[in-house]
Design a protein around this motif. Structure first.
Motif, PDB file in Angstrom:
ATOM      1  N   ASP A  43     -35.038  -0.963  16.617  1.00 62.20           N
ATOM      2  CA  ASP A  43     -33.994  -1.848  17.111  1.00 62.20           C
ATOM      3  C   ASP A  43     -32.770  -1.893  16.193  1.00 62.20           C
ATOM      4  OD1 ASP A  43     -35.512  -2.540  19.335  1.00 62.20           O
ATOM      5  OD2 ASP A  43     -36.445  -4.239  18.305  1.00 62.20           O
ATOM      6  N   VAL A  44     -32.879  -1.287  15.006  1.00 63.04           N
ATOM      7  CA  VAL A  44     -31.789  -1.331  14.043  1.00 63.04           C
ATOM      8  C   VAL A  44     -30.830  -0.175  14.309  1.00 63.04           C
ATOM      9  CG1 VAL A  44     -31.225  -1.285  11.596  1.00 63.04           C
ATOM     10  CG2 VAL A  44     -33.306  -2.415  12.347  1.00 63.04           C
ATOM     11  N   SER A  45     -29.547  -0.493  14.372  1.00 61.53           N
ATOM     12  CA  SER A  45     -28.538   0.510  14.696  1.00 61.53           C
ATOM     13  C   SER A  45     -28.037   1.227  13.442  1.00 61.53           C
ATOM     14  CB  SER A  45     -27.360  -0.159  15.410  1.00 61.53           C
ATOM     15  OG  SER A  45     -26.739  -1.079  14.535  1.00 61.53           O
ATOM     16  N   LEU A  46     -27.369   2.346  13.666  1.00 61.14           N
ATOM     17  CA  LEU A  46     -26.777   3.109  12.571  1.00 61.14           C
ATOM     18  C   LEU A  46     -25.753   2.269  11.818  1.00 61.14           C
ATOM     19  CD1 LEU A  46     -26.285   5.689  10.945  1.00 61.14           C
ATOM     20  CD2 LEU A  46     -24.736   6.449  12.781  1.00 61.14           C
ATOM     21  N   ASP A  47     -24.894   1.557  12.533  1.00 57.67           N
ATOM     22  CA  ASP A  47     -23.882   0.758  11.838  1.00 57.67           C
ATOM     23  C   ASP A  47     -24.516  -0.326  10.976  1.00 57.67           C
ATOM     24  OD1 ASP A  47     -24.582  -0.581  14.240  1.00 57.67           O
ATOM     25  OD2 ASP A  47     -22.629  -1.548  14.395  1.00 57.67           O
TER      26      ASP A  47
END
Length: 103
Positions: A62-66
């Motif tokens: 659920d964690v994004s690249l940004d």
């Protein structure tokens, strides 16, 4: 946000995490543990980029690249503070040296 605000907010957040670490482990993490945590997050930046380019199977996290990039910057700001490094000066010195090198 400017670099000074980044450093100030990062320090305050790191101090709060130290409280959590004391409650959990009996002591705050040291700078070596912080550096290892940064390296873990930096590795996850690589994985996220690989996910996006299709060269690594989607991790379904659920964690994004940004978010991971920002977390890595936060770790670096925290480590710089621990080592009494002025982040703004260090960045300016580095960028100036690179600009001069590439002329």
């Amino acid at each position: 946000m400017d670099i000074k605000e980044l450093a100030t907010r990062s320090k305050a957040i790191r101090e709060r995490y130290h409280e959590f670490e004391i409650n959990q482990d009996g002591q705050p993490w040291n700078v070596e543990q912080d550096a290892l945590s940064f390296l873990t997050d930096a590795g996850l930046v690589g994985r996220k980029v690989m996910d996006q380019t299709g060269s690594w199977p989607d991790s379904n996290e659920d964690v994004s690249l940004d978010y991971k990039i920002a977390e890595s910057i936060w770790w670096l700001a925290s480590i710089a503070d621990n080592q009494n490094i002025n982040l703004e000066e260090a960045l300016d010195d580095f960028l100036t040296e690179r600009e001069q090198h590439l002329k």
